[in-house]
Design an enzyme around this catalytic site. Structure first.
Site, PDB file in Angstrom:
ATOM      1  N   GLU A  91      38.228  45.771  40.839  1.00 41.60           N
ATOM      2  CA  GLU A  91      38.085  47.383  40.676  1.00 41.60           C
ATOM      3  C   GLU A  91      37.297  47.732  40.014  1.00 41.60           C
ATOM      4  OE1 GLU A  91      43.077  47.293  40.992  1.00 41.60           O
ATOM      5  OE2 GLU A  91      41.943  49.001  40.002  1.00 41.60           O
ATOM      6  N   CYS A 104      34.721  53.132  35.150  1.00 44.15           N
ATOM      7  CA  CYS A 104      35.315  52.090  34.396  1.00 44.15           C
ATOM      8  C   CYS A 104      34.803  50.845  35.259  1.00 44.15           C
ATOM      9  CB  CYS A 104      36.966  52.292  34.352  1.00 44.15           C
ATOM     10  SG  CYS A 104      37.680  50.868  33.813  1.00 44.15           S
ATOM     11  N   CYS A 111      42.274  38.513  34.478  1.00 45.41           N
ATOM     12  CA  CYS A 111      42.147  38.299  33.106  1.00 45.41           C
ATOM     13  C   CYS A 111      42.936  37.328  32.577  1.00 45.41           C
ATOM     14  CB  CYS A 111      42.364  39.820  32.501  1.00 45.41           C
ATOM     15  SG  CYS A 111      42.023  39.767  30.369  1.00 45.41           S
ATOM     16  N   CYS A 115      47.936  40.216  28.182  1.00 43.03           N
ATOM     17  CA  CYS A 115      48.653  41.016  27.381  1.00 43.03           C
ATOM     18  C   CYS A 115      50.011  41.608  28.282  1.00 43.03           C
ATOM     19  CB  CYS A 115      47.842  42.499  27.131  1.00 43.03           C
ATOM     20  SG  CYS A 115      46.282  42.196  26.271  1.00 43.03           S
ATOM     21  N   CYS A 118      49.839  44.619  30.864  1.00 42.32           N
ATOM     22  CA  CYS A 118      48.580  45.001  31.674  1.00 42.32           C
ATOM     23  C   CYS A 118      48.566  44.407  33.166  1.00 42.32           C
ATOM     24  CB  CYS A 118      47.471  44.657  30.952  1.00 42.32           C
ATOM     25  SG  CYS A 118      45.773  44.731  32.045  1.00 42.32           S
ATOM     26  N   CYS A 342      43.174  49.751  35.060  1.00 39.78           N
ATOM     27  CA  CYS A 342      42.812  48.766  36.307  1.00 39.78           C
ATOM     28  C   CYS A 342      43.641  47.629  36.496  1.00 39.78           C
ATOM     29  CB  CYS A 342      41.582  48.407  35.955  1.00 39.78           C
ATOM     30  SG  CYS A 342      40.054  49.132  36.199  1.00 39.78           S
TER      31      CYS A 342
HETATM   32  N1  SAH Z   1      40.116  43.543  28.337  1.00 37.55           N
HETATM   33  C1  SAH Z   1      39.612  44.409  27.550  1.00 37.55           C
HETATM   34  C2  SAH Z   1      39.102  45.576  28.474  1.00 37.55           C
HETATM   35  C3  SAH Z   1      39.882  45.898  29.607  1.00 37.55           C
HETATM   36  S1  SAH Z   1      41.528  46.664  29.261  1.00 37.55           S
HETATM   37  C4  SAH Z   1      40.612  44.972  26.565  1.00 37.55           C
HETATM   38  O1  SAH Z   1      41.610  44.539  26.702  1.00 37.55           O
HETATM   39  O2  SAH Z   1      40.183  45.696  25.715  1.00 37.55           O
HETATM   40  C5  SAH Z   1      41.003  48.282  28.765  1.00 37.55           C
HETATM   41  C6  SAH Z   1      41.991  49.334  27.841  1.00 37.55           C
HETATM   42  O3  SAH Z   1      43.158  49.504  28.836  1.00 37.55           O
HETATM   43  C7  SAH Z   1      42.510  48.316  26.726  1.00 37.55           C
HETATM   44  O4  SAH Z   1      42.640  49.042  25.631  1.00 37.55           O
HETATM   45  C8  SAH Z   1      43.924  48.083  27.164  1.00 37.55           C
HETATM   46  O5  SAH Z   1      44.814  47.555  26.108  1.00 37.55           O
HETATM   47  C9  SAH Z   1      44.427  49.207  28.173  1.00 37.55           C
HETATM   48  N2  SAH Z   1      45.294  49.032  29.025  1.00 37.55           N
HETATM   49  C10 SAH Z   1      45.558  48.114  29.931  1.00 37.55           C
HETATM   50  N3  SAH Z   1      46.965  48.214  30.670  1.00 37.55           N
HETATM   51  C11 SAH Z   1      47.337  49.331  30.191  1.00 37.55           C
HETATM   52  C12 SAH Z   1      48.101  50.108  30.727  1.00 37.55           C
HETATM   53  N4  SAH Z   1      48.998  49.748  31.640  1.00 37.55           N
HETATM   54  N5  SAH Z   1      48.742  51.429  30.296  1.00 37.55           N
HETATM   55  C13 SAH Z   1      47.623  51.904  29.343  1.00 37.55           C
HETATM   56  N6  SAH Z   1      46.520  51.256  28.879  1.00 37.55           N
HETATM   57  C14 SAH Z   1      46.291  50.044  29.405  1.00 37.55           C
HETATM   58 FE1  SF4 Z   2      43.057  41.401  29.855  1.00 40.01          FE
HETATM   59 FE2  SF4 Z   2      44.445  43.363  30.258  1.00 40.01          FE
HETATM   60 FE3  SF4 Z   2      44.919  42.281  27.887  1.00 40.01          FE
HETATM   61 FE4  SF4 Z   2      42.412  43.695  28.457  1.00 40.01          FE
HETATM   62  S1  SF4 Z   2      44.796  44.594  28.182  1.00 40.01           S
HETATM   63  S2  SF4 Z   2      42.699  41.414  27.698  1.00 40.01           S
HETATM   64  S3  SF4 Z   2      42.208  43.301  30.770  1.00 40.01           S
HETATM   65  S4  SF4 Z   2      45.130  41.632  29.970  1.00 40.01           S
END
Ligand code: SAH
Ligand code: SF4
Length: 357
Positions: A91, A104, A111, A115, A118, A342
């Site tokens: 995306e 973005c 990934c 987390c 996510c 995303c």
């Molecule tokens: N992997 C990298 C970049 C992609 S995620 C990282 O984790 O930084 C980009 C940001 O979106 C990160 O700060 C992540 O914690 C946040 N994020 C991911 N899923 C989310 C969600 N469902 N709601 C709010 N923020 C989210």
């Molecule tokens: Fe990966 Fe999502 Fe964690 Fe960023 S927030 S490191 S995209 S699992």
């Protein structure tokens, strides 16, 4: 076999163009258009004779992906689902907001960091993106805005102002390709590196190494919690301590002169208590930085204990950080259907095709 132009060298493209009957000056113009000006479609290479263009079509692909789905939120956010040449999907998201239009971009297919909150990590990682596939997201967004600019829509007159590597994937795990792509975006496609941000969930050693080489990009570190155990509940694969991430952010500031941002995805009852804010104040004291609070965007398929805090709780958390001397930003969620995080469009697509992961 059809080859992707941006995976080739300038000399390769020159040779192919000569082979297909382009005159030397036309072949050189093609190379410049592809590598320096971001040409994405041979149809637009009107400086080439028609028969040469047709012959090239069979050998040279300029775009690294095609758009197979898009979704538009009530606030104007547009999510694009790109299908790559091997059928994988990623995306990119365009977020208009006042004078800004932020893109973005994704860095991996899925990934591996997983987390808990996510969508991108729910199905693991499939592969890294090539630099061409990363640049392609940028080129597509720019082209989309140009096309919109010619129509009478809300997007009229908008230009891309910011790029954030915050889509699917962990950029530090695909650093060579991410770095090559960002260099191309900033140098060849003339997009100011000061308006580019890389977001990482950790990897302090790579952050420090990158700081020495980086163009003046911005850095965001997804910290989520100052307490090591709490952070590990949210980022189960994390092996580094919060203080190591802060030390890397300091090194980044010292070598680039650019203040990093710490991102905290706030989850109700998990890391949104005032005691959590106090722990952050203690950890970040004296650090040149901004904290950006991201109230969690709901994602289907996560653990049932994950929920979004109320605006009041987020506001109180922000005020506590501010009173502890920490610059803090956060934005209320706008449309109810806003899901700028995303990964969700892709997951829907993947599930609807019921692929096995
Ligand atoms: N992997 C990298 C970049 C992609 S995620 C990282 O984790 O930084 C980009 C940001 O979106 C990160 O700060 C992540 O914690 C946040 N994020 C991911 N899923 C989310 C969600 N469902 N709601 C709010 N923020 C989210
Ligand atoms: Fe990966 Fe999502 Fe964690 Fe960023 S927030 S490191 S995209 S699992």
């Amino acid at each position: 076999m059809i080859r992707l132009a941006r995976d080739l060298t300038r000399d390769d493209v020159l040779a192919i163009a000569n082979d297909k009957g382009a005159k030397p000056f036309q072949a050189r113009a093609l190379v410049e258009a592809i590598f320096d000006k971001g040409l994405r479609s041979l149809e637009r290479a009107t400086f080439l004779p028609k028969d040469v263009r047709a012959a090239l079509e069979s050998e040279l692909a300029l775009a690294a992906s095609r758009i197979v789905d898009r979704s538009v939120s009530s606030d104007g956010t547009v999510k694009f689902l790109h299908e790559l040449s091997d059928g994988e999907t990623i995306e990119s998201v365009l977020i208009p907001d006042g004078d800004r239009t932020t893109l973005c971009v994704s860095s991996q297919v899925g990934c591996p960091v997983a987390c808990v909150f996510c969508a991108s990590g729910l199905a693991g990682v499939r592969r890294n993106l090539t630099s061409a596939e990363i640049v392609d997201q940028f080129l597509f967004a720019r082209e989309h805005l140009e096309a919109e600019g010619q129509r009478d829509t809300d997007q009229r007159g908008r230009r891309l102002t910011n790029v954030v590597v915050m889509g699917l994937g962990e950029p530090m795990l695909n650093l060579d390709n991410v770095e090559a792509a960002l260099r191309m975006i900033s140098r060849d496609l003339e997009f100011s590196p000061r308006r580019i941000t890389i977001s990482t969930s950790g990897y302090p050693d790579r952050v420090v190494a990158l700081a020495a080489r980086a163009l003046p990009w911005n850095l965001a570190i997804s910290l989520h919690a100052a307490d090591s155990r709490l952070r590990k509940d949210l980022v189960p694969t994390a092996t580094k301590e919060p203080r190591e991430l802060v030390a890397a952010a300091r090194a980044w500031f010292e070598s680039t002169g650019r203040e990093p941002t710490f991102e905290i995805v706030l989850l109700r009852g998990q890391n949104d208590r005032l005691a959590d804010a106090d722990a952050l104040i203690a950890l970040l004291r004296g650090q040149a930085c901004t904290v950006n609070l991201l109230p969690w965007n709901p994602v289907a398929g996560v653990e049932p204990w994950i929920a979004t805090p109320t605006d009041e709780v987020v506001q109180r958390f922000a005020e506590r950080l501010e009173s502890g001397g920490i610059k803090t930003t956060w934005r209320r969620r706008r449309g109810a259907d806003r899901d700028a995080a995303c990964g969700q469009l892709r997951l829907r697509h993947v599930h609807s095709r019921s692929e096995s992961y």
